[in-house]
Design an enzyme around this catalytic site. Sequence first.
Site, PDB file in Angstrom:
ATOM      1  N   LYS A  35       0.860  -1.191   0.000  1.00 51.30           N
ATOM      2  CA  LYS A  35       0.000   0.000   0.000  1.00 51.30           C
ATOM      3  C   LYS A  35       0.891   1.235   0.000  1.00 51.30           C
ATOM      4  O   LYS A  35       1.905   1.268   0.697  1.00 51.30           O
ATOM      5  CB  LYS A  35      -0.908  -0.019   1.233  1.00 51.30           C
ATOM      6  CG  LYS A  35      -1.981   1.074   1.244  1.00 51.30           C
ATOM      7  CD  LYS A  35      -2.928   0.938   2.442  1.00 51.30           C
ATOM      8  CE  LYS A  35      -4.022   2.002   2.431  1.00 51.30           C
ATOM      9  NZ  LYS A  35      -4.970   1.832   3.559  1.00 51.30           N
ATOM     10  N   SER A  54     -10.155  -0.375   6.857  1.00 47.71           N
ATOM     11  CA  SER A  54      -9.531  -0.185   5.541  1.00 47.71           C
ATOM     12  C   SER A  54      -8.831  -1.408   4.965  1.00 47.71           C
ATOM     13  O   SER A  54      -8.435  -1.388   3.801  1.00 47.71           O
ATOM     14  CB  SER A  54      -8.530   0.974   5.592  1.00 47.71           C
ATOM     15  OG  SER A  54      -9.212   2.204   5.554  1.00 47.71           O
ATOM     16  N   SER A  71      -9.864   1.875   2.610  1.00 46.86           N
ATOM     17  CA  SER A  71      -8.960   2.624   1.763  1.00 46.86           C
ATOM     18  C   SER A  71      -7.935   1.764   1.032  1.00 46.86           C
ATOM     19  O   SER A  71      -7.341   2.208   0.065  1.00 46.86           O
ATOM     20  CB  SER A  71      -8.219   3.672   2.604  1.00 46.86           C
ATOM     21  OG  SER A  71      -7.382   3.030   3.551  1.00 46.86           O
TER      22      SER A  71
END
Lengths: 493, 491
Positions: free
Chosen positions: B81, B180, B156
């Site tokens: 990420k 997330s 997210s």
Amino acid sequence: MTIAEATTVIDGWEPVIGLEVHVELKTATKMFCGCRNEFGGAPNTHICPVCLGLPGSLPVLNRQAVEFAMRVGYALNLNIPERSVFHRKNYFYPDMPKDFQTSQYDEPITEDGWIDIEGVRIGIERAHLEEDTGKSTHVGTSGRIHGAEYSLIDYNRAGVPLLEIVSRPDIRSAAQARAYVAELRAVLFAIGVSDVKMEEGSMRVDANISVRPVGRERFGTRAEIKNMNSLRSLERAVDYEIRRQITELESGGTIVQETRHWNEDDGRTHSMRSKEGADDYRYFPEPDLVPVAPSLSWREEVAAQMPELPAQRRARLVERWGISADDADVLVAVAGLADYAESAVDAGADPVEVTKWVTGDLLGRANESGLSPAEWKVTPHYLTETLALVADGTLSRNLAKTVLDKVWESGDAPSVVVDREGMAQVSDSDELGGLVDALLAEHPDDVVRYREGDEKSQKKLLGFFMGQLMKQTRGQGNPGVLNQLLRDKLNGA
Amino acid sequence: MTDAITSKTAAELAGDFRDGTLSASEIVDAHLDRIEALNPELNAFLYIDADRARRRAADLDAVRAAGNEAGALAGVPIGLKDLLCTEGIPTTAGSKILKGWRPPYDATVVSRLEAQGAISLGKLNMDEFAMGSSNENSAYGSVKNPWDTSKVPGGSSGGSAAAVAAGMVPLALGSDTGGSIRQPAALCGVVGVKPTYGRVSRYGVIAFASSLDQIGPFGRTVADAAFMLEAIWGYDHFDSTSIEEPPTPVGSVLDDGVQGLRVGVISELANTEGLQPEVAAALQRSAGQLAAAGAIVDEVSVPSIEYGLSAYYLIAPAEASSNLARYDGIRYGLRVEGPDTAATNRLTRAAGFGDEVKRRIMLGTYALSAGYYDAFYGKAQQVRTLIIDDFARAYERFDVLLSPTSPTTAFGLGDKVDDPLAMYLSDVCTIATNLAGAPAMSVPVGKDAHGLPIGMQILAPALGERPMFQAGAALEAAASFNAAEKTGGAL
């Protein structure tokens, strides 16, 4: 005048002063990272992702900083709560890498203490840990951020551990303010937590000052004074500000709550740009750190290792060495001076003699050069050696002074200097007796005048003869021996 | 052949590399090919680190050829990420304000994975600063859901979930502040784990809300998620909130079954507003499957869970408002020059942050302001304590808890962008876990009528990763969901 008497009351107005003293702790590394904590160094060389506040970086609390704060706690009679917490103080400033300062708020590492200064007790509200900011250099006419052409930032100082020591508003004069800071400085130096150099900024003092009519409880509106870089400028600034406020109030004006900047050159405080509304730092507990909870064993260990404090040391020196309280004050007040003197005494020198030399000649030279006692080329050992040469008659007091001057410059051992310069004192009676005989033979009239003169003229003539003899021996004739020989020959022959 | 490689689990790839069936270079090439083919459409990768990955693969092949040990994850491609700092490699946190920034250091989790032979193929798209539930808040365009490219992947960590679901990588790291990891895992039909707070180092993780953020793995199987978790977790001196006590392995409990395990179905979440009927049905089916496998299943009430969303939207923005202050245009990232420093700060932040980030900075600044602190931030912290207490009571009777991960399956791109509150509600099931600092995971258990995956959430008390993985593995076994369906061929 004592410190207790040194309260300032002018025309029925009484000042109320509280001091915030920021001290840089001399830990090996910074507060939250492993970068070296070192004054100076090329700009931006002691930096890492943590003290630069780079995205993703996290703080790790320096154990030594906590220990130093605990030492200060013990030295200033502060409580060390079971638990203390770091908070974030949020505001934007370019030299603060995270745009918040990691500080302490309602749960500081120490709280509620005091310090006695010659019988006056000054309360200390708290001493809390926080991190220092970077150092900005604003380039342009103003020297301040407003109106600067551009600014350079050195982050070497960012993240250096600070202890903010907040006094209660117990101080009543500029002299007391100075005495408080001087004592604080001596204490902090003695316990080894800071260099406490106001000139280098490792000790910074802000003063909150208000005045009120004598007898009134409520405080007046206060101004905060910044930028005082020495004890002297602190005293001047506080004194100026007290008088400014009184003059303002007496002429019907009001005091504005604001920050004022002390200007050393014109001897005044000046209003800095006033802020619109009160600052809101939006303090909240720093989620990246855990509460500090020093264990009982750690506390005991720190308490047990506390060194002697200045007040104790002064008392001990007066008692054991038989020196005056004033001399003890000087020895303890100047950073490193008492350590120096004690080393010399430990090496065998007479404490009274050591004190005389150290607080006199040597300190005078040190003040000129700005060197701290640890940096002197005249080491405690060399002083001891010189004093021993005086004691055994090798050197006169005046010669000793000359020898120390030369040691101060060269760093050579006193014995080396004496040998090299042929400075040893001449005490041999036969050798000196010959000189005296020759001198008296050259001045038969003076000899007659001496023998017939009163005490006053005798003294004067003795001085003349001695002067001549010292000149002839280039100062190396033993004054005691010469004096005795002169008297014997003038009176006897 | 290529598709066969990208359909393999991380455990299989590690085995193939170890026994010489596949070289690291073959594995990396196959996945890079898949990324090249799919990324233009999915937009999961923000940065593809192909050259470096190929060099690392060649190095690992050489290590193996020399007969040396190359690490537990040797030869396994991973994705990171884009809020994980990677030395010298662009790291944006999905924001324009960090465009072009290359960190001078690696996050602890990144170093740990690389030390064990994992090969990063690049950085994964995300909602800006991890704020969002659909990935539509990325400054670099939305990620699309591999199961239906008109749908969001969740957020997210949408890039991480989509990349694993589509076979671009078998494993990826995400971060979970309020759901997330778990919510996009559910929406993309993969396994996502949010570990206990403090279990995984946050050093080098660009912060959203420090007291809630936690890094965790995505995999297509429970075993793969365990595999990656065990590679990253454990004490890190550089994170003061890191737990010192060593973790107990979870990979060894996957075959233990759930006989006698006490499972509580959270009643507040079983009937939550807006719950899609197919998701509600899946929850009942999962509860039944666990019971059939020998678990003791019952309902449990965690009353304060309903206040979680409100507390979260005070605490997380408050911390974010402070964490994001440093993006001021002075030291790195975007700089929009103004007439003075304050103006430079203002203009940079106005241009660099997206709407959702600005909204949360304002929310958080307000919540911390003098005069409002007690009513907002202070109150939210009290709610947090209530939630912790409520969970503690529930765990007196149960080993793990069960709920849907998300009230709905993947929703359409653009459906909720104009309604922040509706968007926030998609995290209603996941948020309380973060407030409690506890672990939870999402396991895919089925599909809705449109063929979109449904995820089930297993919650456990702090440090309860073992029973959580036990239940997760049992659910996975019973559900017979094929997470590898999208890992080969065209989408």
